[in-house]
Write an enzyme that holds these catalytic residues in place. Sequence first.
Site, PDB file in Angstrom:
ATOM      1  CG  HIS A  71      -2.017  -0.969   1.120  1.00 42.31           C
ATOM      2  ND1 HIS A  71      -3.201  -0.688   0.500  1.00 42.31           N
ATOM      3  CD2 HIS A  71      -2.082  -2.258   1.498  1.00 42.31           C
ATOM      4  CE1 HIS A  71      -3.962  -1.761   0.516  1.00 42.31           C
ATOM      5  NE2 HIS A  71      -3.300  -2.731   1.118  1.00 42.31           N
ATOM      6  CE1 TYR A 131      -5.073   3.572   8.697  1.00 43.14           C
ATOM      7  CE2 TYR A 131      -5.566   3.613  11.041  1.00 43.14           C
ATOM      8  CZ  TYR A 131      -4.838   3.112   9.983  1.00 43.14           C
ATOM      9  OH  TYR A 131      -3.881   2.159  10.205  1.00 43.14           O
ATOM     10  N   PRO A 161      -4.017   0.120  18.797  1.00 41.38           N
ATOM     11  CG  PRO A 161      -5.871  -1.159  18.190  1.00 41.38           C
ATOM     12  CD  PRO A 161      -5.219  -0.502  19.364  1.00 41.38           C
ATOM     13  CE1 TYR A 201      -1.090   3.801   9.500  1.00 39.27           C
ATOM     14  CE2 TYR A 201       0.162   2.752   7.754  1.00 39.27           C
ATOM     15  CZ  TYR A 201      -0.935   2.788   8.581  1.00 39.27           C
ATOM     16  OH  TYR A 201      -1.875   1.792   8.510  1.00 39.27           O
ATOM     17  CE  LYS A 260       4.311   3.325  13.595  1.00 40.71           C
ATOM     18  NZ  LYS A 260       4.351   2.897  12.215  1.00 40.71           N
TER      19      LYS A 260
HETATM   20  P1  FAD Z   1       2.063 -12.177  21.399  1.00 42.14           P
HETATM   21  O1  FAD Z   1       1.632 -12.235  19.981  1.00 42.14           O
HETATM   22  O2  FAD Z   1       1.043 -11.821  22.431  1.00 42.14           O
HETATM   23  O3  FAD Z   1       2.701 -13.581  21.750  1.00 42.14           O
HETATM   24  C1  FAD Z   1       3.017 -13.971  23.069  1.00 42.14           C
HETATM   25  C2  FAD Z   1       2.978 -15.460  23.167  1.00 42.14           C
HETATM   26  O4  FAD Z   1       3.423 -15.852  24.455  1.00 42.14           O
HETATM   27  C3  FAD Z   1       1.572 -16.027  23.014  1.00 42.14           C
HETATM   28  O5  FAD Z   1       1.576 -17.047  22.046  1.00 42.14           O
HETATM   29  C4  FAD Z   1       1.237 -16.551  24.396  1.00 42.14           C
HETATM   30  O6  FAD Z   1       0.376 -17.683  24.356  1.00 42.14           O
HETATM   31  C5  FAD Z   1       2.615 -16.904  24.930  1.00 42.14           C
HETATM   32  N1  FAD Z   1       2.695 -16.965  26.401  1.00 42.14           N
HETATM   33  C6  FAD Z   1       2.095 -16.154  27.296  1.00 42.14           C
HETATM   34  N2  FAD Z   1       2.408 -16.544  28.566  1.00 42.14           N
HETATM   35  C7  FAD Z   1       3.212 -17.624  28.440  1.00 42.14           C
HETATM   36  C8  FAD Z   1       3.845 -18.481  29.376  1.00 42.14           C
HETATM   37  N3  FAD Z   1       3.709 -18.301  30.693  1.00 42.14           N
HETATM   38  N4  FAD Z   1       4.610 -19.503  28.921  1.00 42.14           N
HETATM   39  C9  FAD Z   1       4.780 -19.692  27.587  1.00 42.14           C
HETATM   40  N5  FAD Z   1       4.180 -18.911  26.655  1.00 42.14           N
HETATM   41  C10 FAD Z   1       3.421 -17.893  27.065  1.00 42.14           C
HETATM   42  N6  FAD Z   1      -1.547  -4.675  16.609  1.00 42.14           N
HETATM   43  C11 FAD Z   1      -1.781  -3.977  15.517  1.00 42.14           C
HETATM   44  O7  FAD Z   1      -0.866  -3.325  15.022  1.00 42.14           O
HETATM   45  N7  FAD Z   1      -3.047  -3.997  14.934  1.00 42.14           N
HETATM   46  C12 FAD Z   1      -4.074  -4.743  15.467  1.00 42.14           C
HETATM   47  O8  FAD Z   1      -5.179  -4.741  14.941  1.00 42.14           O
HETATM   48  C13 FAD Z   1      -3.852  -5.465  16.629  1.00 42.14           C
HETATM   49  N8  FAD Z   1      -4.839  -6.239  17.191  1.00 42.14           N
HETATM   50  C14 FAD Z   1      -4.574  -6.910  18.372  1.00 42.14           C
HETATM   51  C15 FAD Z   1      -5.570  -7.681  18.977  1.00 42.14           C
HETATM   52  C16 FAD Z   1      -5.331  -8.358  20.206  1.00 42.14           C
HETATM   53  C17 FAD Z   1      -6.439  -9.164  20.870  1.00 42.14           C
HETATM   54  C18 FAD Z   1      -4.055  -8.249  20.805  1.00 42.14           C
HETATM   55  C19 FAD Z   1      -3.777  -8.936  22.130  1.00 42.14           C
HETATM   56  C20 FAD Z   1      -3.051  -7.530  20.151  1.00 42.14           C
HETATM   57  C21 FAD Z   1      -3.300  -6.853  18.949  1.00 42.14           C
HETATM   58  N9  FAD Z   1      -2.305  -6.111  18.280  1.00 42.14           N
HETATM   59  C22 FAD Z   1      -2.550  -5.411  17.169  1.00 42.14           C
HETATM   60  C23 FAD Z   1      -0.961  -6.072  18.741  1.00 42.14           C
HETATM   61  C24 FAD Z   1      -0.088  -7.111  18.031  1.00 42.14           C
HETATM   62  O9  FAD Z   1      -0.847  -8.210  17.635  1.00 42.14           O
HETATM   63  C25 FAD Z   1       0.976  -7.460  19.038  1.00 42.14           C
HETATM   64  O10 FAD Z   1       1.774  -6.292  19.219  1.00 42.14           O
HETATM   65  C26 FAD Z   1       1.834  -8.657  18.652  1.00 42.14           C
HETATM   66  O11 FAD Z   1       1.079  -9.839  18.743  1.00 42.14           O
HETATM   67  C27 FAD Z   1       3.041  -8.749  19.596  1.00 42.14           C
HETATM   68  O12 FAD Z   1       3.692  -9.951  19.409  1.00 42.14           O
HETATM   69  P2  FAD Z   1       4.402 -10.680  20.601  1.00 42.14           P
HETATM   70  O13 FAD Z   1       5.081 -11.842  19.981  1.00 42.14           O
HETATM   71  O14 FAD Z   1       5.180  -9.705  21.381  1.00 42.14           O
HETATM   72  O15 FAD Z   1       3.241 -11.156  21.591  1.00 42.14           O
HETATM   73  C1  DHB Z   2      -4.791  -3.315  10.679  1.00 40.78           C
HETATM   74  C2  DHB Z   2      -4.807  -3.102  12.025  1.00 40.78           C
HETATM   75  C3  DHB Z   2      -4.488  -1.862  12.504  1.00 40.78           C
HETATM   76  O1  DHB Z   2      -4.481  -1.643  13.817  1.00 40.78           O
HETATM   77  C4  DHB Z   2      -4.165  -0.825  11.669  1.00 40.78           C
HETATM   78  O2  DHB Z   2      -3.907   0.398  12.176  1.00 40.78           O
HETATM   79  C5  DHB Z   2      -4.144  -1.043  10.307  1.00 40.78           C
HETATM   80  C6  DHB Z   2      -4.450  -2.307   9.806  1.00 40.78           C
HETATM   81  C7  DHB Z   2      -5.149  -4.660  10.170  1.00 40.78           C
HETATM   82  O3  DHB Z   2      -5.440  -5.537  10.983  1.00 40.78           O
HETATM   83  O4  DHB Z   2      -5.179  -4.845   8.941  1.00 40.78           O
END
Ligand code: FAD
Ligand code: DHB
Length: 391
Positions: A72, A201, A292, A384, A296
């Site tokens: 995009h 947005y 979100p 962004y 980021k």
């Molecule tokens: P996570 O993806 O949370 O992974 C952490 C992992 O650790 C999980 O698999 C969990 O099961 C595991 N874990 C936890 N505790 C333990 C333990 N005690 N022992 C072993 N394993 C464990 N960001 C955006 O930019 N746009 C979005 O739309 C957006 N939507 C989101 C929706 C939700 C519900 C959430 C929670 C986050 C969202 N985010 C979004 C943020 C983005 O998805 C996260 O920043 C990203 O997942 C971070 O990755 P991570 O690997 O740090 O953590």
């Molecule tokens: C998406 C999620 C976001 O939070 C965003 O700012 C842009 C795109 C997505 O899930 O596609």
Amino acid sequence: MRTRVAIIGAGPAGLLLSQLLHDRGIDAVLLEARDREYCEHRQRAGMLEQATVDVLREAGAADRLDREGLVHHGIHLRYAGRDRHIDFPSRTGGRSVTVYGQTEIVKDLIAKRVAQGARMYFDAPVTAIEGIDGDAPRVRFLRDGVEEVLECDLVAGCDGFHGVSRGAIPADVLKTYERVHPFAWLGILADVAPSTDDLIYAHSERGFALHSMRSRAVSRLYLQVDPDADLADWPDERIWAELRERLALPGWTLDEGPIRERSITPMRSFVAEPMSFGRLFLAGDAAHIVPPTGAKGLNLAVADVRVLARACGEFFLAGSRAGLDGYSDACLRRVWRAEQFSSWMTTLLHARVDASGFDRRCQEAELAYVADSSAAMDSLAENYVGYTWAD
Ligand code: FAD
Ligand code: DHB
């Protein structure tokens, strides 16, 4: 069991770190609390900065991303019947962003690590992390309900906001900063071709809406809802009606289709400092959360592990602790830039029921400024696509 780096969590942060360490010849064991199926189907983010795509390519995990990712070149800012397209390449020296679901990144990384014979255990929740202030940390985890111990040199806490790693840093060392935003997002995945080229947005008095996508046949849409909203109160017709209202623009229609998935996510800004203590290093959501709106969260997680993998390389292959010692500061600079941008985007675009008339007028003035001023659009675009420092 023994390894060099114990990685906790199979989200994007833990999986990518495990790949980057493998590529440097550094042994690691990954422990994940949930099963593989769950990790591969947790619907979350989708917008990748160029730097994120580059790291995934460097890790050799971008074949499908390069085939299926949707590049995009900007976003639409829509409000009060106006639609302003903000072009990225012309404002950022040629940079753009790519839509590719977090679920797909996770699937690609797991498949690659499994094929490489990684020591990666699902259904293995970590229960305790010990000895991080010494030279020989130990990670306790459960496998088939039986406690096991993983001995290691370093621990990477990639276990998300609700994980156990952050809690292993002594309370008198750890400082946390938090803002709970008075909104949540209701997100849906729908089997319908996106009604837009670039993401929209949209701000309206009814609240924020975002039109994103996952492919040419699947749309991803979000609605601002109350933090205590219940999915049971949001049947399909209500979701589509609200999306139609909030995204409305004369001459434009929103195509609807069957809703495949739905969830509600609270919005929070959170930072834990420092991001490391002794031999424990936090990465991704374990250390910081952004609302979100600025897309980021996933990008920050990837940026953290890129720094951490490099520092682990220096430590194990060159015997230098400098990278590990500088890890927290190096990451926090980027984290705070993203925190500020994400909070700003959130405040700019969401509707607050408790806003005064003065606040509302200021918000309208700021929306108009961003949509009219080239300097303001440059700033939004620069943040962004991912702000980078010259040094
Ligand atoms: P996570 O993806 O949370 O992974 C952490 C992992 O650790 C999980 O698999 C969990 O099961 C595991 N874990 C936890 N505790 C333990 C333990 N005690 N022992 C072993 N394993 C464990 N960001 C955006 O930019 N746009 C979005 O739309 C957006 N939507 C989101 C929706 C939700 C519900 C959430 C929670 C986050 C969202 N985010 C979004 C943020 C983005 O998805 C996260 O920043 C990203 O997942 C971070 O990755 P991570 O690997 O740090 O953590
Ligand atoms: C998406 C999620 C976001 O939070 C965003 O700012 C842009 C795109 C997505 O899930 O596609």
